[in-house]
Write an enzyme that holds these catalytic residues in place. Structure first.
Site, PDB file in Angstrom:
ATOM      1  CE  LYS A  86      -3.668  -2.468   2.006  1.00 51.50           C
ATOM      2  NZ  LYS A  86      -5.020  -1.977   2.772  1.00 51.50           N
TER       3      LYS A  86
ATOM      4  CD  GLU B 290      -4.904   5.657   4.922  1.00 54.40           C
ATOM      5  OE1 GLU B 290      -3.810   5.334   3.792  1.00 54.40           O
ATOM      6  OE2 GLU B 290      -5.580   5.219   4.878  1.00 54.40           O
TER       7      GLU B 290
ATOM      8  NE  ARG C 297      -8.754  -9.312  -3.801  1.00 60.47           N
ATOM      9  CZ  ARG C 297     -10.179  -8.987  -3.541  1.00 60.47           C
ATOM     10  NH1 ARG C 297     -10.524  -9.031  -3.701  1.00 60.47           N
ATOM     11  NH2 ARG C 297     -10.110  -8.286  -2.430  1.00 60.47           N
TER      12      ARG C 297
HETATM   13  P1  ADP Z   1     -13.769  -7.661  -1.898  1.00 63.65           P
HETATM   14  O1  ADP Z   1     -11.621  -6.688  -1.595  1.00 63.65           O
HETATM   15  O2  ADP Z   1     -13.339  -8.508  -3.075  1.00 63.65           O
HETATM   16  O3  ADP Z   1     -14.253  -7.255  -1.790  1.00 63.65           O
HETATM   17  P2  ADP Z   1     -12.790  -8.914   0.753  1.00 63.65           P
HETATM   18  O4  ADP Z   1     -12.018  -8.316   1.370  1.00 63.65           O
HETATM   19  O5  ADP Z   1     -13.414  -8.994   1.375  1.00 63.65           O
HETATM   20  O6  ADP Z   1     -13.017  -8.903  -0.957  1.00 63.65           O
HETATM   21  O7  ADP Z   1     -11.758 -10.421   0.341  1.00 63.65           O
HETATM   22  C1  ADP Z   1     -12.297 -11.342  -0.647  1.00 63.65           C
HETATM   23  C2  ADP Z   1     -11.207 -12.717   0.407  1.00 63.65           C
HETATM   24  O8  ADP Z   1     -10.175 -12.561  -0.029  1.00 63.65           O
HETATM   25  C3  ADP Z   1     -12.104 -12.589   1.877  1.00 63.65           C
HETATM   26  O9  ADP Z   1     -12.132 -14.150   1.780  1.00 63.65           O
HETATM   27  C4  ADP Z   1     -10.742 -12.448   2.633  1.00 63.65           C
HETATM   28  O10 ADP Z   1     -10.247 -12.917   4.155  1.00 63.65           O
HETATM   29  C5  ADP Z   1      -9.943 -12.801   1.319  1.00 63.65           C
HETATM   30  N1  ADP Z   1      -8.257 -11.444   1.328  1.00 63.65           N
HETATM   31  C6  ADP Z   1      -8.153 -10.268   0.633  1.00 63.65           C
HETATM   32  N2  ADP Z   1      -7.523  -9.918   1.063  1.00 63.65           N
HETATM   33  C7  ADP Z   1      -6.596 -10.922   1.338  1.00 63.65           C
HETATM   34  C8  ADP Z   1      -5.570 -10.734   2.059  1.00 63.65           C
HETATM   35  N3  ADP Z   1      -4.318  -9.840   1.516  1.00 63.65           N
HETATM   36  N4  ADP Z   1      -5.165 -11.966   2.676  1.00 63.65           N
HETATM   37  C9  ADP Z   1      -5.686 -13.058   2.900  1.00 63.65           C
HETATM   38  N5  ADP Z   1      -7.001 -12.662   3.005  1.00 63.65           N
HETATM   39  C10 ADP Z   1      -7.264 -11.852   1.795  1.00 63.65           C
HETATM   40  P1  ADP Z   2      -8.269  -4.158   3.349  1.00 61.25           P
HETATM   41  O1  ADP Z   2      -6.913  -4.668   2.676  1.00 61.25           O
HETATM   42  O2  ADP Z   2      -8.257  -4.666   4.559  1.00 61.25           O
HETATM   43  O3  ADP Z   2      -9.636  -3.680   2.340  1.00 61.25           O
HETATM   44  P2  ADP Z   2      -8.689  -0.951   3.110  1.00 61.25           P
HETATM   45  O4  ADP Z   2      -7.157  -0.216   3.048  1.00 61.25           O
HETATM   46  O5  ADP Z   2      -9.543  -1.232   1.900  1.00 61.25           O
HETATM   47  O6  ADP Z   2      -7.303  -2.291   3.866  1.00 61.25           O
HETATM   48  O7  ADP Z   2      -8.966  -0.820   4.482  1.00 61.25           O
HETATM   49  C1  ADP Z   2     -10.740  -1.538   4.571  1.00 61.25           C
HETATM   50  C2  ADP Z   2     -11.571  -0.345   4.851  1.00 61.25           C
HETATM   51  O8  ADP Z   2     -11.232  -0.118   6.323  1.00 61.25           O
HETATM   52  C3  ADP Z   2     -12.281   0.397   4.292  1.00 61.25           C
HETATM   53  O9  ADP Z   2     -13.004   0.081   3.381  1.00 61.25           O
HETATM   54  C4  ADP Z   2     -12.456   1.849   5.173  1.00 61.25           C
HETATM   55  O10 ADP Z   2     -13.959   1.819   6.034  1.00 61.25           O
HETATM   56  C5  ADP Z   2     -12.077   1.119   6.787  1.00 61.25           C
HETATM   57  N1  ADP Z   2     -10.764   2.529   6.585  1.00 61.25           N
HETATM   58  C6  ADP Z   2      -9.185   2.518   5.873  1.00 61.25           C
HETATM   59  N2  ADP Z   2      -8.186   3.368   5.823  1.00 61.25           N
HETATM   60  C7  ADP Z   2      -9.537   4.088   6.093  1.00 61.25           C
HETATM   61  C8  ADP Z   2      -9.223   6.081   6.354  1.00 61.25           C
HETATM   62  N3  ADP Z   2      -7.989   6.257   5.901  1.00 61.25           N
HETATM   63  N4  ADP Z   2      -9.980   6.881   6.848  1.00 61.25           N
HETATM   64  C9  ADP Z   2     -10.972   5.809   7.720  1.00 61.25           C
HETATM   65  N5  ADP Z   2     -11.127   4.207   6.741  1.00 61.25           N
HETATM   66  C10 ADP Z   2     -10.257   4.014   6.673  1.00 61.25           C
END
Ligand code: ADP
Ligand code: ADP
Ligand code: MG
Length: 474
Positions: free
Chosen positions: A117, A201, A293
């Site tokens: 990230k 952040e 993906r």
């Molecule tokens: P999307 O971003 O497609 O909405 P999710 O964040 O819910 O999906 O993740 C989809 C699936 O992949 C979930 O089962 C989640 O636990 C798994 N997953 C996503 N990112 C990772 C990661 N970096 N490492 C392990 N599992 C992950």
């Molecule tokens: P992941 O890789 O697990 O999906 P993300 O970086 O996409 O992680 O963040 C997942 C969720 O966490 C976001 O959809 C949001 O709800 C919350 N989040 C992440 N970063 C922030 C932020 N800077 N401020 C507020 N909420 C956040």
């Protein structure tokens, strides 16, 4: 004819079934793999061929060498990783490529840079895409974190640099909580993602999670398929997703979709991907991360655009150009997806694995179910609790709400606890129905987990009416 004739489905569950369906429509032979726990899984039954990869103790769906050996032995010319598991593992993409197997996704180099990230943020800053203000790189220790937090202003989010699935993220409201959380996030990151890298952040206040679906081919074409609103989350994990977002103006929509295309072009993206943004209370957008993906919620985009994203992924992986240019992509109506998890909402969402004693799929206009369950299926405890997705489409928002309510009452999953009654409670909350909410909605409404009252038993009313009618000789 498509240069892909035989596809390894390197996944399980509903997404494996989804991929097999695309193969069936495209004349591609589908090759499933299964662990011992998944011997009776639906994807094994639906695929043209299925091969055992042994017990989970041997790595299961993460054992890339085993998967590649199956692909080679079965004569697969491509592999689709689905989501989760190896889908964002650059080594798997590289290993496939090295053995002449087309990996259905972007290159290993792009997966690697977007999976980090911090690197992704840097690439977006260079491309002129707005990012959340934060640290320039990884944080060596809490002493390095404190001045950065001071500079961007509290509250801040501490995040695992290689994180995903909503894990390794913590809100810090002041220096004390930053001190307390630093080591926690670091150990979560180490445990879950095998890396000690963390960064911070600014926490966006009242954030809306808006993400844009991208399709890009190897001929330089990049198109977006509009946005999804994934603000309904529990502990940073999505529960309900909506396309398009009911809370964007046309100007905001155009801005965020264009920003996503810029982001994809900047990293020379190929295949399907999603650019995630946060929108703050005054409508500004900030890049958050890119998922390299297919996503769980891709069907709602398919419902509003009519584009089959998986089929386009396969065409792109085969070197063909996208079948759609930007001006060909139109959208119609609204779609909503409910993640049906085998969990008990009344018991802190404790997983509820077990046998599905009865399953009825809902039907009727505008309904799609992507699932991995059937009557008699035993949900194994080894994997994610999501066992199906209910996807609803309607021409307008009000009809969508009514249709989703009807479909959530229509669907029947018995034998295990599920999130279905919880979804009904959310759907019928007046604030949700306005279409205006942020990622704090679930946290602000803990009462919605008391679901036993949320699903008035219409069946019971029907039974009573029938009994009365019989009694009166009607
Ligand atoms: P999307 O971003 O497609 O909405 P999710 O964040 O819910 O999906 O993740 C989809 C699936 O992949 C979930 O089962 C989640 O636990 C798994 N997953 C996503 N990112 C990772 C990661 N970096 N490492 C392990 N599992 C992950
Ligand atoms: P992941 O890789 O697990 O999906 P993300 O970086 O996409 O992680 O963040 C997942 C969720 O966490 C976001 O959809 C949001 O709800 C919350 N989040 C992440 N970063 C922030 C932020 N800077 N401020 C507020 N909420 C956040
Ligand atoms: Mg994310």
């Amino acid at each position: 004819m498509l240069p892909i004739r035989k596809l390894l489905i390197a996944n399980r569950g509903e997404i494996a079934v989804r991929l097999i369906r695309a193969c069936a429509e495209m004349g591609i032979t589908s090759v499933a793999v299964f662990t011992d726990a998944d011997r009776h899984a639906l994807h094994v039954k639906k695929a043209d061929e299925a091969y055992s990869i042994g017990p989970d103790t041997m790595g299961g769906y993460l054992n890339m060498h085993r998967l590649i050996n199956v692909a080679r032995a079965a004569g697969c010319d491509a592999a689709h990783p689905g989501y989760g598991f190896l889908s964002e593992n650059p080594d798997f993409a590289a290993a496939c490529a090295a053995r002449g197997i087309r990996f259905v996704g972007p290159s290993a180099a792009v997966i690697r840079s977007m999976g980090d990230k911090v690197a992704a943020r840097a690439a977006m800053i260079a491309a002129g895409v707005p990012v959340v203000p934060g640290s320039d790189g990884n944080l060596a220790d809490v002493e390095a974190a404190l001045p950065v937090a001071e500079k961007v202003g509290y509250p801040v989010m501490l995040k695992a640099t290689n994180g995903g699935g909503g894990r390794g993220i913590r809100l810090c409201t002041d220096p004390d909580s930053l001190r307390r959380n630093f080591d926690r996030v670091r150990s979560e990151a180490t445990r879950a993602f095998g890396s000690t890298d963390i960064f911070l952040e600014k926490a966006i206040v009242n954030p809306r999670h808006i993400e844009v679906q991208i399709l890009a081919d190897s001929h330089g074409n990049v198109t977006h398929l509009f946005e999804r609103d994934c603000s309904i989350q529990r502990r940073h994990q999505k529960l309900i997703e909506i396309a398009p977002s009911p809370q964007l103006s046309e100007e905001q929509r155009a801005f965020v979709c264009e920003a996503a295309v810029t982001a994809a072009r900047a990293v020379k993206y190929e295949n399907a991907g999603t650019v995630e943004f946060l929108m703050d209370h005054d409508g500004s957008f900030y890049f958050m991360e890119m998922n390299t993906r297919l996503q769980v919620e891709h069907p709602i985009t398919e419902m509003i655009t009519g584009v089959d994203i998986v089929q386009e992924q396969l065409r792109v992986a085969a070197g063909l150009p996208l079948r759609y240019r930007q001006e060909d992509i139109t959208r119609r109506g609204y779609a909503m997806e409910f993640r049906i998890n085998a969990e008990d909402p009344e018991n802190d969402f404790l997983p509820s694995f077990g046998r599905i004693t009865r399953y009825f799929a809902p039907g009727g206009p505008g309904i799609r179910t992507d699932g991995a369950i059937y009557t008699g299926y035993q949900i194994p405890p080894h994997y994610d609790s999501m066992c199906a997705k209910l996807i609803c489409w309607a021409l307008d928002w009000d009809l969508l709400l009514a249709r989703a309510d009807r479909a959530l009452r229509d669907i029947g999953v018995y034998g295990v606890k599920t999130t279905i009654p919880y979804h009904l409670a959310i759907l019928n909350h007046p604030e949700f129905r306005t279409g205006v909410f942020d990622t704090g909605f679930i946290g602000a409404h803990p009462e919605l987990t008391q679901v036993h009252e949320a699903r008035p038993n219409r069946n019971l009313a029907v039974v009573i009416a029938a009994a009365l009618a019989a009694h009166h000789g009607l």
